[in-house]
Design a protein around this motif. Structure first.
Motif, PDB file in Angstrom:
ATOM      1  N   HIS A 285      -6.200   5.196   6.277  1.00  0.00           N
ATOM      2  CA  HIS A 285      -6.715   3.830   6.436  1.00  0.00           C
ATOM      3  C   HIS A 285      -6.012   3.036   7.538  1.00  0.00           C
TER       4      HIS A 285
ATOM      5  N   GLY B 175      -2.618  -0.989   9.367  1.00  0.00           N
ATOM      6  CA  GLY B 175      -3.029  -2.299   8.864  1.00  0.00           C
ATOM      7  C   GLY B 175      -3.149  -2.324   7.351  1.00  0.00           C
ATOM      8  N   ALA B 176      -3.549  -1.202   6.773  1.00  0.00           N
ATOM      9  CA  ALA B 176      -3.684  -1.125   5.315  1.00  0.00           C
ATOM     10  C   ALA B 176      -2.313  -1.198   4.641  1.00  0.00           C
TER      11      ALA B 176
ATOM     12  N   VAL C 116       0.233  -2.874   5.851  1.00  0.00           N
ATOM     13  CA  VAL C 116       0.586  -4.292   5.932  1.00  0.00           C
ATOM     14  C   VAL C 116      -0.104  -5.071   4.818  1.00  0.00           C
ATOM     15  N   ASP C 117      -1.390  -4.790   4.601  1.00  0.00           N
ATOM     16  CA  ASP C 117      -2.134  -5.469   3.536  1.00  0.00           C
ATOM     17  C   ASP C 117      -1.516  -5.179   2.174  1.00  0.00           C
ATOM     18  N   PHE C 118      -1.123  -3.919   1.965  1.00  0.00           N
ATOM     19  CA  PHE C 118      -0.494  -3.551   0.701  1.00  0.00           C
ATOM     20  C   PHE C 118       0.824  -4.294   0.517  1.00  0.00           C
TER      21      PHE C 118
ATOM     22  N   ARG D 242       1.831  -7.103   1.762  1.00  0.00           N
ATOM     23  CA  ARG D 242       1.620  -8.531   1.491  1.00  0.00           C
ATOM     24  C   ARG D 242       1.070  -8.753   0.087  1.00  0.00           C
ATOM     25  N   ALA D 243       0.153  -7.890  -0.353  1.00  0.00           N
ATOM     26  CA  ALA D 243      -0.412  -8.026  -1.704  1.00  0.00           C
ATOM     27  C   ALA D 243       0.664  -7.814  -2.765  1.00  0.00           C
TER      28      ALA D 243
ATOM     29  N   GLN E  47       7.239  -2.556   7.147  1.00  0.00           N
ATOM     30  CA  GLN E  47       6.271  -3.583   6.763  1.00  0.00           C
ATOM     31  C   GLN E  47       6.659  -4.245   5.438  1.00  0.00           C
TER      32      GLN E  47
ATOM     33  N   ALA F 128       6.967  -8.279   5.193  1.00  0.00           N
ATOM     34  CA  ALA F 128       6.214  -9.090   4.226  1.00  0.00           C
ATOM     35  C   ALA F 128       7.162  -9.953   3.400  1.00  0.00           C
TER      36      ALA F 128
END
Length: 247
Positions: A111, A114-115, A117-119, A121-122, A185, A189
């Motif tokens: 993925h 970027g995925a 990074v999204d993880f 942050r979540a 990452q 975050a």
């Protein structure tokens, strides 16, 4: 917690092993420490501390380093401090590191970065809400201290201390340090979260994931960051050094 620095001799007394664990735990909780620091905290003689440290060094649980100095360096050689090695940190409940790293590598491969990074942050969102509640209950001048206590409850062994023109938030333990070595990452975050919670620009000075003894975040005194306390001010430069020592 596992026994650390367990000597191969079967005759090692239980009391000796317990004291050795206390020495290692004190370094975990307070960061790289001198012999004098440990003796004072643990109520031991410096000779006894040195004996336990020698054993822990032999077992690759701690290692000697020169003390890092932030700001102007004073005359003379830096004091020698003792810090936990990766092996030493492994004794303090750092589990599932390999599985977590493999999962994040799979996310990256399938993925993209970027995925990840999204993880990252979540993952921080749920933690941030708990920390915000603790900070909101504290007076303004003690918000950083309240954040440190909340982090400690999550296993980060954090402290807050005064620094020139601001404060330093120090995390003496990181439950995800081994994974963060490969995926900075996670650190980035976390740094963004600190900035959001404190309402000011923050700067990561050092991280355990990068090989430093303590994760250290500088928080400028209110009004020194050049922006309002309600505006998110983490800069790209700050984020880029979040998982590394900018020096």
């Amino acid at each position: 917690m596992k026994n650390v620095g367990e000597a191969p001799q079967e005759e090692l007394a239980t009391g000796e092993r317990s004291t050795r664990n206390r020495v290692a735990r004190s370094i975990l909780d307070h960061g790289p420490s001198t012999v004098a620091d440990l003796a004072k905290r643990l109520g031991l003689t410096q000779a006894a501390v040195r004996r336990h440290l020698d054993a822990l060094v032999h077992e690759n649980v701690v290692e000697p380093r020169e003390q890092r100095v932030y700001g102007a360096r004073t005359r003379g050689r830096p004091a020698k401090v003792f810090a936990l090695t990766d092996c030493g940190r492994d004794a303090f409940d750092q589990s599932y590191d390999k599985l977590a790293a493999e999962a994040l590598r799979w996310i990256t491969e399938h993925h993209g970065e970027g995925a990840v990074v999204d993880f990252a942050r979540a993952r921080i969102v749920a933690q941030a809400e708990t920390y915000k509640q603790a900070m909101d209950a504290a007076p303004p001048e003690r918000r950083t201290e309240a954040l440190a206590k909340a982090l400690t409850a999550d296993g980060y062994a954090a402290t807050a201390r005064s620094a020139p023109v601001g404060e330093q938030l120090c995390q003496h333990h990181c439950p995800v340090a081994h994974v963060a070595e490969q995926f900075p990452q996670l650190c980035e975050a976390e740094t963004e979260m600190f900035s959001e919670l404190l309402g000011t620009h923050v700067q990561r000075l050092a991280t355990i994931a990068h090989g430093d003894g303590v994760c250290t975040t500088f928080i400028p005194r209110s009004g020194d960051s050049g922006s309002s306390s309600t505006k998110r001010t983490t800069t790209p430069a700050s984020a880029s050094t979040a998982g590394r020592n900018p020096a």
